[in-house]
Enzyme design. Structure first.
Site, PDB file in Angstrom:
ATOM      1  N   ARG A  95      12.332 -32.714  26.723  1.00 15.70           N
ATOM      2  CA  ARG A  95      13.653 -33.050  26.186  1.00 15.70           C
ATOM      3  C   ARG A  95      13.770 -32.508  24.758  1.00 15.70           C
ATOM      4  O   ARG A  95      13.023 -32.952  23.877  1.00 15.70           O
ATOM      5  CB  ARG A  95      13.838 -34.564  26.191  1.00 15.70           C
ATOM      6  N   HIS A 128       8.848 -43.460  34.205  1.00 21.96           N
ATOM      7  CA  HIS A 128       8.419 -42.707  33.019  1.00 21.96           C
ATOM      8  C   HIS A 128       6.898 -42.542  33.004  1.00 21.96           C
ATOM      9  O   HIS A 128       6.164 -43.531  32.948  1.00 21.96           O
ATOM     10  CB  HIS A 128       8.901 -43.471  31.784  1.00 21.96           C
ATOM     11  N   HIS A 153       9.259 -37.452  25.151  1.00 25.35           N
ATOM     12  CA  HIS A 153       9.639 -36.335  26.018  1.00 25.35           C
ATOM     13  C   HIS A 153       9.681 -35.015  25.243  1.00 25.35           C
ATOM     14  O   HIS A 153       9.463 -33.949  25.816  1.00 25.35           O
ATOM     15  CB  HIS A 153      11.020 -36.584  26.622  1.00 25.35           C
ATOM     16  N   ASP A 184      10.203 -37.971  33.923  1.00 24.23           N
ATOM     17  CA  ASP A 184      10.880 -39.095  34.580  1.00 24.23           C
ATOM     18  C   ASP A 184      11.132 -38.698  36.023  1.00 24.23           C
ATOM     19  O   ASP A 184      11.751 -37.652  36.285  1.00 24.23           O
ATOM     20  CB  ASP A 184      12.222 -39.397  33.904  1.00 24.23           C
ATOM     21  N   GLU A 218       9.551 -48.749  31.813  1.00 20.80           N
ATOM     22  CA  GLU A 218      10.370 -47.868  32.649  1.00 20.80           C
ATOM     23  C   GLU A 218       9.538 -47.389  33.834  1.00 20.80           C
ATOM     24  O   GLU A 218       8.602 -46.606  33.657  1.00 20.80           O
ATOM     25  CB  GLU A 218      10.870 -46.663  31.843  1.00 20.80           C
TER      26      GLU A 218
END
Length: 239
Positions: A105, A221, A149, A156, A218
């Site tokens: 990301r 994740h 990320h 994910d 999460e």
């Protein structure tokens, strides 16, 4: 909106409320291309891996394409991509497959998330992504100014079960959608059905065998360990 590198550097200096586990503040890589950052497209290793890259489109908690996502692709540092390819290969023997929602990301994308979190008037995605929370609670608890990320070692994803010939794959029921902000997204949250709990455990087992560790808040994740560049984040666009 393109964030200037000075603004991104400021976010790096601020640090992450959820990422304070790091021993030192991350530095921003000067790399301008994926090749320079040693980021590779997972589909160069697994051409038919299932992907639904949420931040390249509108089906995400912001409700719009995210800055830095110019194409729906999954980039990871090479050693991480190779480990994920091995995990996918092992799952296929069980008629299971991974489905990827996000990988590397860019730092500018994280800045875009922070901008959205400050806009308390934008409530378009509340019903789907944070129905039990006030939006003012998202920044800090759920949306941090620096994301793991951006180090290129986190993914994910979910699991799909496929027919014996590898076709007609259907996602396993996990109890929440991707990017659900709330305790129900915690990997070991109470209140799941037995099947949902088993499916989350199946995903965790497969990823742990591949060298990935789950983030307990999460269920989707996972981060490869040891991370290849634990103190470096990147701002190369996904394209």
């Amino acid at each position: 909106m393109r964030r200037p590198l000075a603004a991104i550097a400021l976010l790096v200096a601020i640090g992450s409320p959820l990422g304070s586990r790091a021993e030192q503040s991350p530095s921003l890589s000067p790399a301008k291309t994926a090749a320079a950052a040693n980021l590779v497209d997972i589909r160069t290793l697994v051409p038919d891996i299932a992907e639904d890259i949420k931040y390249a489109g509108r089906d995400n908690f912001v409700g719009a394409p995210i800055d830095g996502y110019r194409a729906p692709k999954c980039f990871l540092l090479r050693t991480v991509a190779e480990a994920l390819a091995r995990a996918e290969h092992d799952l296929r023997a069980q008629h299971l497959r991974l489905k990827i929602w996000d990988c590397y990301r860019p730092a500018r994308a994280v800045a875009d998330f922070v901008r959205w979190a400050h806009d308390l008037g934008d409530q378009r995605t509340k019903a789907q992504h944070y129905p039990m929370l006030d939006k003012s609670k998202l920044l800090g608890d759920y949306i941090a100014p620096v994301s793991g990320h951006s180090r290129g070692g986190t993914v994910d994803l979910t699991l799909e079960r496929c027919a014996a010939d590898g076709t007609r794959c259907e996602p396993l029921e996990m109890g929440t959608d991707f990017d659900y902000f709330g305790v129900r997204a915690n990997t070991d949250t109470p209140g799941l059905t037995p099947q949902q709990g088993e499916n989350r455990a199946l995903l965790r087992s497969a990823m742990e065998r591949g060298g990935f560790h789950n983030y307990p808040l999460e269920w989707w994740h996972y981060t490869f360990a040891p991370e290849p560049t634990p103190h470096t984040i990147y701002d190369v666009p996904v394209e």
